[in-house]
Each structure stands twice: as C-alpha cells, then as structure tokens.
Write a protein that holds these residues in place. Structure first.
Motif, PDB file in Angstrom:
ATOM      1  N   ASP A 198      28.518  44.405  48.451  1.00 52.68           N
ATOM      2  CA  ASP A 198      29.831  43.939  47.999  1.00 52.68           C
ATOM      3  C   ASP A 198      30.629  45.170  47.567  1.00 52.68           C
ATOM      4  OD1 ASP A 198      31.982  42.503  47.140  1.00 52.68           O
ATOM      5  OD2 ASP A 198      30.921  41.372  45.581  1.00 52.68           O
ATOM      6  N   PRO A 199      31.527  45.703  48.428  1.00 53.32           N
ATOM      7  CA  PRO A 199      32.235  46.946  48.105  1.00 53.32           C
ATOM      8  C   PRO A 199      33.550  46.707  47.365  1.00 53.32           C
ATOM      9  CG  PRO A 199      32.614  46.379  50.401  1.00 53.32           C
ATOM     10  CD  PRO A 199      31.768  45.279  49.817  1.00 53.32           C
ATOM     11  N   TRP A 200      33.833  47.583  46.387  1.00 48.20           N
ATOM     12  CA  TRP A 200      35.049  47.488  45.587  1.00 48.20           C
ATOM     13  C   TRP A 200      35.722  48.851  45.500  1.00 48.20           C
ATOM     14  CZ3 TRP A 200      36.844  43.066  42.830  1.00 48.20           C
ATOM     15  CH2 TRP A 200      36.054  41.934  43.032  1.00 48.20           C
ATOM     16  N   HIS A 201      37.035  48.812  45.268  1.00 45.46           N
ATOM     17  CA  HIS A 201      37.816  50.034  45.108  1.00 45.46           C
ATOM     18  C   HIS A 201      38.536  49.965  43.766  1.00 45.46           C
ATOM     19  CE1 HIS A 201      41.517  52.607  46.383  1.00 45.46           C
ATOM     20  NE2 HIS A 201      40.577  53.370  45.869  1.00 45.46           N
ATOM     21  N   VAL A 202      38.271  50.927  42.898  1.00 43.68           N
ATOM     22  CA  VAL A 202      38.945  51.005  41.598  1.00 43.68           C
ATOM     23  C   VAL A 202      39.850  52.225  41.621  1.00 43.68           C
ATOM     24  CG1 VAL A 202      38.674  51.201  39.104  1.00 43.68           C
ATOM     25  CG2 VAL A 202      36.998  49.898  40.435  1.00 43.68           C
ATOM     26  N   ALA A 203      41.153  51.992  41.581  1.00 49.09           N
ATOM     27  CA  ALA A 203      42.162  53.060  41.594  1.00 49.09           C
ATOM     28  C   ALA A 203      42.903  53.048  40.265  1.00 49.09           C
ATOM     29  CB  ALA A 203      43.134  52.837  42.751  1.00 49.09           C
ATOM     30  N   GLY A 253      46.177  45.841  43.717  1.00 46.06           N
ATOM     31  CA  GLY A 253      44.970  45.464  42.996  1.00 46.06           C
ATOM     32  C   GLY A 253      45.254  44.717  41.709  1.00 46.06           C
ATOM     33  N   HIS A 254      44.184  44.265  41.084  1.00 49.74           N
ATOM     34  CA  HIS A 254      44.285  43.597  39.788  1.00 49.74           C
ATOM     35  C   HIS A 254      44.360  44.656  38.683  1.00 49.74           C
ATOM     36  CE1 HIS A 254      43.233  39.766  41.682  1.00 49.74           C
ATOM     37  NE2 HIS A 254      42.278  40.426  42.329  1.00 49.74           N
ATOM     38  N   PRO A 255      45.003  44.365  37.570  1.00 49.04           N
ATOM     39  CA  PRO A 255      45.131  45.362  36.492  1.00 49.04           C
ATOM     40  C   PRO A 255      43.771  45.846  35.992  1.00 49.04           C
ATOM     41  CG  PRO A 255      46.607  43.500  36.121  1.00 49.04           C
ATOM     42  CD  PRO A 255      45.725  43.108  37.260  1.00 49.04           C
ATOM     43  N   THR A 256      43.622  47.151  35.855  1.00 48.45           N
ATOM     44  CA  THR A 256      42.338  47.708  35.418  1.00 48.45           C
ATOM     45  C   THR A 256      42.020  47.375  33.966  1.00 48.45           C
ATOM     46  OG1 THR A 256      43.451  49.783  34.878  1.00 48.45           O
ATOM     47  CG2 THR A 256      42.414  49.621  37.041  1.00 48.45           C
ATOM     48  N   ALA A 257      43.031  46.949  33.211  1.00 47.73           N
ATOM     49  CA  ALA A 257      42.769  46.562  31.816  1.00 47.73           C
ATOM     50  C   ALA A 257      41.759  45.432  31.751  1.00 47.73           C
ATOM     51  CB  ALA A 257      44.071  46.153  31.130  1.00 47.73           C
TER      52      ALA A 257
END
Length: 439
Positions: free
Chosen positions: A139-144, A163-167
């Motif tokens: 299950d790959p994810w990208h956090v920017a 993307g969804h808010p990193t908060a």
C-alpha cells in the motif's frame, strides 16, 4: 545520502530474553493505514525527508520490520545498475525482499516522504515496490509538504490533487500514544543522532579524571617493567594490569545498570552518569582488551568470556581486536579465543546469530554517547567505534557509518573502526538480518 536502514522493533508484549524488568513498552494500537503512515516518524525517531520507508505488518498484526532508504540512493543505484549486467552487488530490492518475507509480512505500507512530483517519485521507487509486491500486499503513500495521498491513487474524490492536510497525520491519537510510549521525534536524521556536548564544567571534570586514570595506568606499566615485555603490556591473570582492566569492565557494568534504571524511569531521556566516572571509562576503553570486553559483554551469554578477556588479553582469531599484538597465554588463551569466536558468531553468523537485546542496547548507547559528550576528542575513537558496531548489529547502517567515520576522524589508525568501515562499505548485514535472507 544514507544507506538503507533496517530496524527491528520488538513485540511490545514480548521483549525477548534478557530484556530489563519493567522495560516493556506499552502497546500502541494502529487501526487504519493512515495511522501507520502517521507513525512512521515516531518509529524512525526522526522526520524523514526525500526517502522511502517501508513498514511491515505481520500475520499477528504487529509491526515486524521498518526500513528506510534515501531517494537519492535509489536513483543512484538505478543509474548504476543500468550499465552493469549483472549488477556488481545486491541492490536495495534484492536485500529488502527476503527480509520482508522473512518476518512474515502480510501487508506492507510504503511511505515516500518527498517534495518532488508524485509521478517522478513513483519512477524512482518503482523497482523496489514492484519487487515487494511479489511478496505481499503493498500500500504505497506519498507525504509531501502540501499534503499526503495514495501514491497510485488517481481518484480526486479519494485523494485531492494536493493531498489531505498533513496536520491530520501529525496530531492524531497514534502519535500522541507513541510519544507517551517514549518514541520521541527529531526534526531530521542528523539531529536525531547528534551527540550533544556536555557543559564545559562537566567536560573539564571528565577530562581530568581520564587523564589521571591514563597516568596511573602508565605508571603501573612502568613499575611492571618499563613498558617492555609481554606481561608488562598485557598482564598475566592476577597482575595489576589484569586487575586494572577488570576494574574498567566493572565500571562499564555499573554505568550500564545505572543507565538502564534511568531509561526505564524516563524513556528517551539522558541518564546522569557522573563526569568523573565517564572520564575513567574513556581511559579504560583506550585499552583494547577493555574495549573488546565491553563489546563482548553486550552479547547474550558472553559475560564470562568478557571478564576473561579483560583479565588477560587473548589473541583474536575473529577480528574483534587487532590493535595490539596478542599476549602469551598458552591453553588458557586458546580457550578464551574459542569462547570469543563463539560469542562473536552470535553477531555475525546467520546460523546462530541473535539480534541485540533492546534494553541492553539502549543503555549501552546512552553510556557510550555520554562518554563522547564529556571527554576530549582524543578519547573518542573507542566509544564511537563501539557505537558503530552496536548500530550495525541493530541493523542501522546509516548510523553505523556515521559513528565509524567520526571514530576514524578522531583516530585514523583505530583498526576496529577501519575494519567496520570496510564491512559497512561492502553492505554486509549482521547475522540476524542475513538469517532472514538479507545479503
């Protein structure tokens, strides 16, 4: 760039034999994939940047393995392999796939932390993810910096373009629980592993204690024969040199116990070990026999051979210590050599190797880092080398290389550090990792 880091996290309900009483970390429940993505910085101990982290979930529903590799490393490896048929050495995928399989991974969450374009990132990590996909569900994810999303998701109703808010990752219940469990997070890999120098007054006390201990040792050697002859250098069992070395090992054990108690009371804290004692330990570690005895003391079941190593310097057939010529010892020395080889096999030989005990490793790291923090640079090579060996044994190649390089900067002739640097450059994993198929 940092080499691949493979870190084994123990089951919080079963820390394994030898773990310190009361040292069991409370379980942290992860209920969704997002929770696991959020937990990556706490699991690593720092906020990763421009890197791929894989988190393995076993059939028992526990985290079995966490591995991180820099994107620049992957890109360089991809470029190098394009002109090498076959590749000159095992790549990240070839070493990681068997390890993932070996821990019984059912699901793997792959998290790319990067400010780069998502599609560009996908091309860099594709060889590794494709290899892992043959072993388990990936299950790959990208956090920017702008947000997080599924790396392969093309549905804007599921994953908005930014993307969804990193908060939502940083302030969730899982991170709060991990902090309570003692998992602190540094802002970067460098900051997580920086050894902060002690205040000047404490450093002065440690330096004076180290110098006094070194002078006393030199005077005893001179009294024993002017520093010449085998027994004057190495000391037969029961000699003043033997007692001095044994006292150095006893001091190590005392500080190790003190650190273990302090870390149980305050996980992630910095134990106060006393600058004078740290200075005396630094002087003791400058003796190769004491350094080797300390290393052996970390191996389960090797307490006796550690004490015998401190009491009388054996020849080393396995490369643990080659800084000095071996002393005479006859059959007794030969017995110590055999016992030493068996102990070291538990670190390097995949047939019998074990992973380091988490509680002992944490206490040892705390003591050795405090030695480095308190004493002048000329005493740094032995504790830094031991920290490098410990990091390598735990599977943290990046930290092992950092500590080993610092040891060589302090003393370019420190042979154990030079030997370890060669092991790291050849990407040789510790035995317990190789037993799972790595390397």
């Amino acid at each position: 760039m940092h080499p691949t880091v493979v870190a084994q996290f123990p089951d919080p309900h079963d820390p394994g034999p030898g773990a310190p009483p009361g040292g069991v970390e409370p379980a942290v429940r992860v209920r969704t994939t997002r929770d696991l993505v959020a937990a990556v910085p706490a699991l690593l101990g720092y906020r990763p940047q421009e890197s791929l982290t894989v988190v393995c979930v076993t059939g028992a529903g526990t985290v079995g393995l966490v591995a991180r590799v820099g994107l620049d490393d992957l890109a360089a490896e991809r470029a190098a392999s394009a002109g090498s048929h076959p590749p000159a050495a095992l790549g990240v995928r070839d070493r990681l796939v068997p390890a993932v399989r070996g821990v019984g991974t059912v699901t793997l969450v792959a998290v790319v932390h990067s400010a780069r374009d998502r599609r560009a990132v996908r091309r860099v990590v594709a060889p590794v993810l494709d290899g892992l996909d043959a072993v388990c569900d990936v299950d790959p994810w990208h956090v920017a910096p702008t947000g997080y999303r599924g790396l392969d998701c093309e549905d804007p109703s599921c994953c908005p373009p930014d993307g969804h808010p990193t908060a939502g990752l940083e302030h969730g219940a899982v991170n709060a629980a991990l902090v309570v469990a003692g998992r602190t997070v540094a802002p970067s890999w460098e900051e997580a592993h920086r050894i902060v120098r002690a205040p000047e007054a404490l450093r002065s006390r440690a330096a004076r204690a180290a110098s006094r201990a070194a002078r006393a040792a030199a005077d005893r050697r001179e009294d024993a024969g002017g520093g010449t002859g085998t027994d004057a250098v190495h000391g037969p069992p029961g000699s003043r040199e033997s007692r001095r070395r044994t006292a150095g090992l006893d001091l190590w054990h005392d500080l190790l116990r003190h650190a273990a108690v302090a870390l149980r009371a305050e996980p992630g804290g910095t134990p106060e070990l006393g600058p004078a004692r740290l200075g005396r330990l630094a002087a003791a570690l400058a003796d190769v026999a004491v350094r080797d005895a300390v290393l052996l003391s970390l191996i389960p079941g090797a307490d006796d051979v550690a004490r015998r190593t401190a009491a009388r310097r054996p020849a080393s057939p396995v490369g643990v210590a080659r800084d000095e010529s071996a002393g005479a010892g006859g059959a007794e020395s030969g017995d110590v050599e055999v016992a030493t080889a068996r102990a070291i096999a538990r670190v390097v030989d995949p047939r019998v190797a074990v992973a380091p005990d988490p509680g002992t490793a944490a206490a040892a790291r705390a003591v050795l880092e405090q030695v480095v923090a308190h004493v002048p640079r000329r005493w740094h090579a032995p504790p830094l080398t031991l920290l490098g060996v410990l990091a390598w044994w735990q599977g943290d190649g990046g930290l092992a290389m950092r500590r080993t390089s610092a040891a060589i900067e302090a003393d370019a002739q420190h042979r154990l550090a030079v030997l370890l640097r060669g092991v790291l450059a050849a990407a040789v994993p510790p035995g317990w990792v190789r037993a799972r198929g790595v390397g």
